[in-house]
Design a protein around this motif. Structure first.
Motif, PDB file in Angstrom:
ATOM      1  N   VAL A 142     -13.929 -48.450 -58.973  1.00 50.35           N
ATOM      2  CA  VAL A 142     -13.394 -49.743 -59.412  1.00 50.35           C
ATOM      3  C   VAL A 142     -14.512 -50.779 -59.361  1.00 50.35           C
ATOM      4  O   VAL A 142     -15.199 -50.910 -58.350  1.00 50.35           O
ATOM      5  CB  VAL A 142     -12.221 -50.190 -58.514  1.00 50.35           C
ATOM      6  N   GLU A 146     -13.109 -55.695 -62.405  1.00 49.81           N
ATOM      7  CA  GLU A 146     -11.732 -55.186 -62.430  1.00 49.81           C
ATOM      8  C   GLU A 146     -10.933 -55.722 -61.244  1.00 49.81           C
ATOM      9  O   GLU A 146      -9.741 -56.031 -61.373  1.00 49.81           O
ATOM     10  CB  GLU A 146     -11.742 -53.654 -62.418  1.00 49.81           C
ATOM     11  N   LYS A 205      -6.483 -48.930 -63.985  1.00 50.75           N
ATOM     12  CA  LYS A 205      -7.547 -47.944 -64.184  1.00 50.75           C
ATOM     13  C   LYS A 205      -6.966 -46.647 -64.750  1.00 50.75           C
ATOM     14  O   LYS A 205      -7.510 -46.058 -65.688  1.00 50.75           O
ATOM     15  CB  LYS A 205      -8.226 -47.661 -62.839  1.00 50.75           C
TER      16      LYS A 205
END
Length: 210
Positions: A142, A146, A205
């Protein structure tokens, strides 16, 4: 931070076959209000509190196994669990302390409310951005962007005030942990918000990967 880094290793433990009178003396001498009950392998089998002791003495019970709470009825953590879970558990369940187990279910420590307060007080002046950096490391794969996007969405949902990722990033760079707790309305809400961010960023995601 993991549970093993917050726990108190200097704890009292008792056996299910100990007498209530013996344990009451032991707990009073150590000034402990709660203690794990273990078997011969030091594995958790129950939990006893000063309230249980008082009730047992009043009802003329003799042994700890007559008044203890069994393992299946108590909250406990494992040493590598995130320490934030201890914060949430003590807050949600109004607990004084939580036993910590290793991978073999052996009791290796206890996290008490005092340990939580002591740890949090040391973090009070830490910048919120540092907490997010630690979160980024835990959520492998990640990116920082994000995280900021997910945080902005959660903030908008929570406050009703629209905020862009860039503005959110600027805010956390200037805010301390203590200020964030105050702004969000308390420690529990702050951590609930962080958990929501983690869940959302992972969901987004996964959605992009499909």
């Amino acid at each position: 931070m993991k549970a093993k880094e917050m726990m108190d290793k200097d704890f009292v433990y008792v056996s299910a076959d100990d007498t209530i009178e013996e344990v009451s003396i032991k707990m009073e001498a150590s000034r402990k209000f709660t203690t794990p009950v273990i078997d011969s392998d030091k594995k958790l089998i129950g939990w006893i509190t000063s309230f249980d002791i008082t009730k047992g003495l009043r009802e003329n019970k003799k042994f700890i196994h007559e008044v203890m709470s069994p393992k299946e009825d108590i909250k406990y953590m494992h040493e590598n669990d995130p320490s934030r879970l201890a914060v949430l558990e003590t807050s949600d369940s109004k607990l004084i302390s939580i036993p910590v187990l290793d991978d073999n279910e052996v009791v290796i420590g206890v996290i008490r409310s005092f340990d939580i307060v002591n740890t949090l007080s040391s973090l009070y002046e830490v910048k919120v951005s540092k907490l997010y950096e630690a979160m980024e490391k835990q959520l492998k794969g990640v990116s920082w962007d994000e995280l900021m996007e997910a945080s902005a969405i959660i903030s908008t949902r929570t406050t009703g005030q629209r905020i862009k990722p860039g503005e959110y990033e600027r805010r956390i760079k200037d805010s301390t942990f203590g200020e964030a707790i105050w702004a969000t309305g308390g420690l529990e809400r702050f951590f609930v918000g962080l958990i929501a961010v983690g869940e959302l960023v992972i969901a987004r995601k996964v959605g992009k990967a499909r």
